[in-house]
Design a protein around this motif. Structure first.
Motif, mmCIF file in Angstrom:
data_model
loop_
_atom_site.group_PDB
_atom_site.id
_atom_site.type_symbol
_atom_site.label_atom_id
_atom_site.label_comp_id
_atom_site.label_asym_id
_atom_site.label_seq_id
_atom_site.Cartn_x
_atom_site.Cartn_y
_atom_site.Cartn_z
ATOM 1 N N LYS A 56 47.649 9.435 37.499
ATOM 2 C CA LYS A 56 48.240 9.151 38.809
ATOM 3 C C LYS A 56 48.701 10.432 39.492
ATOM 4 O O LYS A 56 48.517 10.625 40.705
ATOM 5 N N ASN A 57 49.297 11.318 38.699
ATOM 6 C CA ASN A 57 49.808 12.572 39.253
ATOM 7 C C ASN A 57 48.710 13.608 39.473
ATOM 8 O O ASN A 57 48.911 14.594 40.192
ATOM 9 N N ASN A 58 47.574 13.391 38.817
ATOM 10 C CA ASN A 58 46.451 14.335 38.921
ATOM 11 C C ASN A 58 45.162 13.557 39.182
ATOM 12 O O ASN A 58 44.298 13.450 38.307
ATOM 13 N N PRO A 59 45.026 12.991 40.358
ATOM 14 C CA PRO A 59 43.832 12.184 40.642
ATOM 15 C C PRO A 59 42.554 13.013 40.552
ATOM 16 O O PRO A 59 42.558 14.221 40.847
ATOM 17 N N ILE A 60 41.489 12.357 40.140
ATOM 18 C CA ILE A 60 40.189 13.026 40.034
ATOM 19 C C ILE A 60 39.700 13.372 41.432
ATOM 20 O O ILE A 60 39.723 12.527 42.342
ATOM 21 N N LYS A 61 39.264 14.600 41.601
ATOM 22 C CA LYS A 61 38.760 15.050 42.896
ATOM 23 C C LYS A 61 37.256 15.298 42.795
ATOM 24 O O LYS A 61 36.767 15.790 41.788
ATOM 25 N N TYR A 62 36.571 14.944 43.846
ATOM 26 C CA TYR A 62 35.120 15.152 43.901
ATOM 27 C C TYR A 62 34.795 16.061 45.079
ATOM 28 O O TYR A 62 35.530 16.107 46.074
ATOM 29 N N LYS A 63 33.687 16.767 44.950
ATOM 30 C CA LYS A 63 33.319 17.720 45.994
ATOM 31 C C LYS A 63 31.805 17.835 46.069
ATOM 32 O O LYS A 63 31.114 17.770 45.042
ATOM 33 N N LYS A 115 46.459 9.659 25.828
ATOM 34 C CA LYS A 115 47.045 8.519 25.140
ATOM 35 C C LYS A 115 46.308 8.308 23.820
ATOM 36 O O LYS A 115 45.139 8.673 23.682
ATOM 37 N N LYS A 116 46.985 7.747 22.862
ATOM 38 C CA LYS A 116 46.359 7.474 21.578
ATOM 39 C C LYS A 116 45.494 6.228 21.713
ATOM 40 O O LYS A 116 45.998 5.148 22.010
ATOM 41 N N CYS A 117 44.207 6.388 21.494
ATOM 42 C CA CYS A 117 43.313 5.247 21.630
ATOM 43 C C CYS A 117 41.979 5.571 20.972
ATOM 44 O O CYS A 117 41.696 6.727 20.639
ATOM 45 N N GLN A 118 41.188 4.539 20.766
ATOM 46 C CA GLN A 118 39.819 4.722 20.292
ATOM 47 C C GLN A 118 38.899 4.607 21.494
ATOM 48 O O GLN A 118 38.884 3.584 22.190
ATOM 49 N N GLY A 144 26.697 9.518 18.620
ATOM 50 C CA GLY A 144 27.367 10.690 18.080
ATOM 51 C C GLY A 144 28.871 10.461 18.003
ATOM 52 O O GLY A 144 29.335 9.317 17.921
ATOM 53 N N VAL A 145 29.637 11.552 18.039
ATOM 54 C CA VAL A 145 31.096 11.438 17.969
ATOM 55 C C VAL A 145 31.724 12.274 19.076
ATOM 56 O O VAL A 145 31.138 13.254 19.544
ATOM 57 N N VAL A 146 32.924 11.877 19.498
ATOM 58 C CA VAL A 146 33.716 12.688 20.420
ATOM 59 C C VAL A 146 35.190 12.482 20.107
ATOM 60 O O VAL A 146 35.633 11.349 19.864
ATOM 61 N N PHE A 147 35.917 13.589 20.031
ATOM 62 C CA PHE A 147 37.367 13.573 19.858
ATOM 63 C C PHE A 147 37.971 14.379 21.004
ATOM 64 O O PHE A 147 37.456 15.439 21.365
ATOM 65 N N ILE A 148 39.060 13.881 21.567
ATOM 66 C CA ILE A 148 39.781 14.621 22.600
ATOM 67 C C ILE A 148 41.247 14.687 22.174
ATOM 68 O O ILE A 148 41.848 13.666 21.837
ATOM 69 N N CYS A 149 41.779 15.894 22.144
ATOM 70 C CA CYS A 149 43.172 16.020 21.705
ATOM 71 C C CYS A 149 43.898 17.112 22.498
ATOM 72 O O CYS A 149 43.272 18.007 23.073
ATOM 73 N N ASN A 150 45.221 16.991 22.514
ATOM 74 C CA ASN A 150 46.070 17.929 23.230
ATOM 75 C C ASN A 150 47.487 17.723 22.732
ATOM 76 O O ASN A 150 47.908 16.596 22.479
ATOM 77 N N SER A 151 48.216 18.814 22.573
ATOM 78 C CA SER A 151 49.570 18.715 22.023
ATOM 79 C C SER A 151 50.573 18.155 23.014
ATOM 80 O O SER A 151 51.655 17.724 22.645
ATOM 81 N N PHE A 204 43.006 9.565 29.015
ATOM 82 C CA PHE A 204 44.157 10.192 29.651
ATOM 83 C C PHE A 204 45.281 9.192 29.926
ATOM 84 O O PHE A 204 45.034 8.012 30.198
ATOM 85 N N ASP A 205 46.486 9.699 29.831
ATOM 86 C CA ASP A 205 47.671 8.898 30.119
ATOM 87 C C ASP A 205 47.669 8.466 31.594
ATOM 88 O O ASP A 205 47.313 9.252 32.481
ATOM 89 N N LYS A 206 48.075 7.230 31.853
ATOM 90 C CA LYS A 206 48.036 6.699 33.217
ATOM 91 C C LYS A 206 48.902 7.502 34.174
ATOM 92 O O LYS A 206 48.545 7.715 35.333
ATOM 93 N N THR A 207 50.057 7.936 33.697
ATOM 94 C CA THR A 207 50.946 8.724 34.552
ATOM 95 C C THR A 207 50.286 10.054 34.920
ATOM 96 O O THR A 207 50.368 10.509 36.079
ATOM 97 N N PHE A 208 49.630 10.677 33.940
ATOM 98 C CA PHE A 208 48.948 11.940 34.215
ATOM 99 C C PHE A 208 47.825 11.732 35.224
ATOM 100 O O PHE A 208 47.644 12.542 36.147
#
Length: 462
Positions: free
Chosen positions: A423-430, A380-383, A368-375, A417-421
């Motif tokens: 790093k500043n917002n690590p994925i949390k699991y619960k 990061k821009k990537c395929q 299928g297809v997936v697009f992720i975008c945010n202003s 996702f941007d690497k800096t983002f």
């Protein structure tokens, strides 16, 4: 369990399939197919019912397939356009009215038009007819363009902080050939049928009588409403069970009538589920027999094309896990592109796709297809690559700043996702316990029958 409700997040859910009756939660829901009728039970909270009916003009959020049964493709396309704009109008209304955290809207009729109009764009298709193709060859393209316009309108109502995901649950592509897998099993000696009886369906089919023609006749003489309201369910069910459908894909197939399970070893129980059940009581060694079935299917070639019929095949434990594993199909299969699995045992193992009153000329492809975008600069821009449908839910939770349940399938699409983002917002699991028995709903017998019929008509259950 509603994870967003747990943290008081507000949601808007529009036209999500198999959500009827509407769930009560912190937000708004208008259910998707197969909602039985636009009367009650499909809007939550119920106080919004009249508001929704005004916005939708009292019409459903699903295209009517009956024009296709009558051969009125243009009427179908006009209804498709109206339904699509209806969904957008309803969604924008609540987007702009509500203060929401999560919104999901489904435009599912792209599925319908590709299933039924693909042969108008494919010159190689067995169902291609030049004259009709001239008229409808741009129908699918125009609908994609229509959807782009709907998405454009919805994006105009979101701010720069909104993370937007546009995705499909599958792709689509042509089907040219039927593979009657249970006929193959029968030839291998793995499937036994009960003694054949003269089937009313076959007699009626030879006489040109079908479910659709009966419905069209009743409609033509003005008795459709009376038949729907006053005919006993037993008569309606008899027609569905014993009258043939115009297209094989619309026909309800009842295995209980013909399957001799006590003397069978394996059968494909659902062409849509693509799962094979093995009768463990009838095989000497389960794993050896399962490997034999897998090897036979992987090596099988269509004698008319020389092509392998099965693209991928899986043992259940490579797909499923958890306490309900024993209930899963023993083998799951992906047919090769252009092949459509059919569960009905036919005279031949292979045949060309057949034309019907509704000709199904394309079916689901895995990709299928997936697009992720945010202003803002959180992406990061990537395929993207190697994204699975089960990655969507954890990615949404991450985008909302919420922890991901450890037992949830899939993973956050970190490549977007941007690497800096990150790093500043690590994925949390619960550890979040999720119920195994689902949510129980009290449906009336009438609604249950309507929903079942709708799902069968769309080919989702057999």
């Amino acid at each position: 369990r509603n994870l967003l409700d747990d943290v008081n997040r507000r949601s808007i859910i529009i036209n999500l399939p198999v959500t009827y009756p509407a769930e009560t939660f912190n937000g708004v829901m208008v259910t998707g197919m197969p909602t039985p009728a636009v009367k009650k039970g499909f809007v939550s909270p119920e106080t919004l019912l009249e508001e929704v009916l005004t916005l939708t003009e009292g019409k459903p959020l699903a295209v009517d397939i009956h024009p296709l049964l009558r051969g009125e493709e243009s009427v179908f396309l006009e209804d498709l356009d109206r339904v699509t704009h209806r969904i957008t109008r309803l969604t924008r209304h609540f987007m702009e009215k509500d203060d929401w955290d999560f919104l999901m809207v489904v435009f599912d009729d792209l599925d319908r038009i590709q299933h039924t109009f693909w042969h108008y764009i494919d010159l190689k298709h067995p169902l291609y007819v030049k004259e009709k193709a001239k008229k409808y060859q741009n129908a699918i393209l125009k609908f994609y363009q229509c959807l782009e316009h709907q998405i454009e309108q919805l994006l105009a109502s979101v701010d720069d902080d909104t993370l937007v995901l546009i995705f499909s649950d599958h792709g689509m592509g042509p089907i040219y050939r039927n593979f009657y897998i249970n006929r193959f099993f029968e030839e291998q000696g793995w499937l036994k049928l009960k003694k054949k009886k003269i089937q009313p369906k076959e007699i009626l089919r030879s006489l040109g009588v079908s479910q659709e023609r009966v419905k069209l006749f009743i409609n033509a003489i003005g008795l459709r409403k009376a038949a729907r309201n006053f005919l006993p369910a037993s008569i309606k069910n008899y027609v569905k069970k014993h009258f043939p459908a115009e297209a094989l894909e619309l026909e309800v197939f009842d295995w209980s009538d013909i399957l001799d399970w006590e003397n069978s070893k394996a059968y494909l129980f659902s062409r849509t589920g693509q799962g094979i059940m093995i009768n463990k009581d009838n095989v000497e060694d389960y794993e050896t027999f399962r490997d034999t079935v897998i090897e036979s299917l992987i090596e099988l070639k269509d004698p008319d094309t020389g092509q392998r019929v099965i693209e991928h095949i899986y043992k259940k434990e490579s797909i499923f896990h958890g306490p309900c594993l024993d209930s899963a199909p023993d083998i799951l299969i992906d047919p090769a592109q252009i092949y459509e699995l059919q569960e009905k045992p036919d005279k031949e193992i292979f045949s060309d796709i057949k034309a019907g009153r509704v000709s199904i000329s394309a079916n689901h492809y895995r990709e299928g297809v997936v697009f992720i975008c945010n202003s803002k600069s959180i992406l990061k821009k990537c395929q993207l690559s190697k994204v699975a449908i089960q990655d969507i839910a954890p990615t949404i939770l991450y985008g909302l700043g919420m922890p991901v349940p450890r037992d949830m399938d899939g993973q956050v699409i970190v490549d977007a996702f941007d690497k800096t983002f990150l790093k500043n917002n690590p994925i949390k699991y619960k550890d979040i316990p999720l119920p195994l028995d689902g949510t129980s709903t009290d449906l009336s017998l009438s609604d249950t029958a309507k929903i079942t019929d709708r799902l069968k008509g769309l080919g989702y259950i057999d």
